[in-house]
Design a protein around this motif. Structure first.
Motif, PDB file in Angstrom:
ATOM      1  N   ARG A  44     -77.752 -21.480  39.166  1.00  0.00           N
ATOM      2  CA  ARG A  44     -77.871 -20.801  37.877  1.00  0.00           C
ATOM      3  C   ARG A  44     -78.427 -21.751  36.811  1.00  0.00           C
ATOM      4  O   ARG A  44     -79.286 -21.385  36.010  1.00  0.00           O
ATOM      5  CB  ARG A  44     -76.521 -20.263  37.433  1.00  0.00           C
ATOM      6  CG  ARG A  44     -76.568 -19.579  36.070  1.00  0.00           C
ATOM      7  CD  ARG A  44     -75.256 -18.995  35.713  1.00  0.00           C
ATOM      8  NE  ARG A  44     -75.045 -17.875  36.602  1.00  0.00           N
ATOM      9  CZ  ARG A  44     -74.307 -16.816  36.308  1.00  0.00           C
ATOM     10  NH1 ARG A  44     -73.682 -16.762  35.167  1.00  0.00           N
ATOM     11  NH2 ARG A  44     -74.173 -15.828  37.149  1.00  0.00           N
ATOM     12  N   GLU A  45     -77.931 -22.977  36.787  1.00  0.00           N
ATOM     13  CA  GLU A  45     -78.431 -23.965  35.824  1.00  0.00           C
ATOM     14  C   GLU A  45     -79.903 -24.271  36.070  1.00  0.00           C
ATOM     15  O   GLU A  45     -80.670 -24.440  35.119  1.00  0.00           O
ATOM     16  CB  GLU A  45     -77.615 -25.251  35.916  1.00  0.00           C
ATOM     17  CG  GLU A  45     -76.203 -25.119  35.417  1.00  0.00           C
ATOM     18  CD  GLU A  45     -75.353 -26.345  35.696  1.00  0.00           C
ATOM     19  OE1 GLU A  45     -74.309 -26.491  35.045  1.00  0.00           O
ATOM     20  OE2 GLU A  45     -75.732 -27.156  36.571  1.00  0.00           O
ATOM     21  N   GLN A  48     -82.031 -21.537  34.665  1.00  0.00           N
ATOM     22  CA  GLN A  48     -82.078 -21.550  33.207  1.00  0.00           C
ATOM     23  C   GLN A  48     -82.987 -22.643  32.667  1.00  0.00           C
ATOM     24  O   GLN A  48     -83.405 -22.583  31.507  1.00  0.00           O
ATOM     25  CB  GLN A  48     -80.666 -21.712  32.638  1.00  0.00           C
ATOM     26  CG  GLN A  48     -79.811 -20.480  32.850  1.00  0.00           C
ATOM     27  CD  GLN A  48     -78.365 -20.685  32.427  1.00  0.00           C
ATOM     28  OE1 GLN A  48     -77.944 -21.795  32.139  1.00  0.00           O
ATOM     29  NE2 GLN A  48     -77.614 -19.595  32.398  1.00  0.00           N
TER      30      GLN A  48
END
Length: 86
Positions: A44-45, A48
């Motif tokens: 997820r990081e 992003q």
């Protein structure tokens, strides 16, 4: 590339949700990327971060395809035409 697994005898097929194949491929691509392996970040990081050099172009293309697949579910025209790619 999408992965297809042969079903074993006696097992019931798992219900597939829309776009689940692309989702699995995207997750697999992110888990093998340098962002997760070397930098120790979560998938997820890494998503992003946007266009980061440690994420291959294949993952960015899968992310775009996943977005388009999810968007086609919400498109009211797809009720008549069917989802894209199916």
């Amino acid at each position: 590339m999408p992965k297809y697994y042969p079903e074993e005898e006696g097992e019931e097929p798992k219900p597939k949700t829309a776009c689940s194949g692309i989702r699995e491929d995207l997750l697999d691509c992110l888990l093998k990327s340098d962002c997760v392996m070397k930098d120790g970040k979560t998938p997820r990081e890494c998503l992003q971060l946007g266009h980061h050099p440690s994420i291959p172009n294949k993952c960015h293309n899968l992310r775009t395809a996943f977005f388009e697949c999810k968007r086609s579910i919400l498109d009211m025209r797809s009720r008549f035409r069917g989802r894209k790619g199916y």
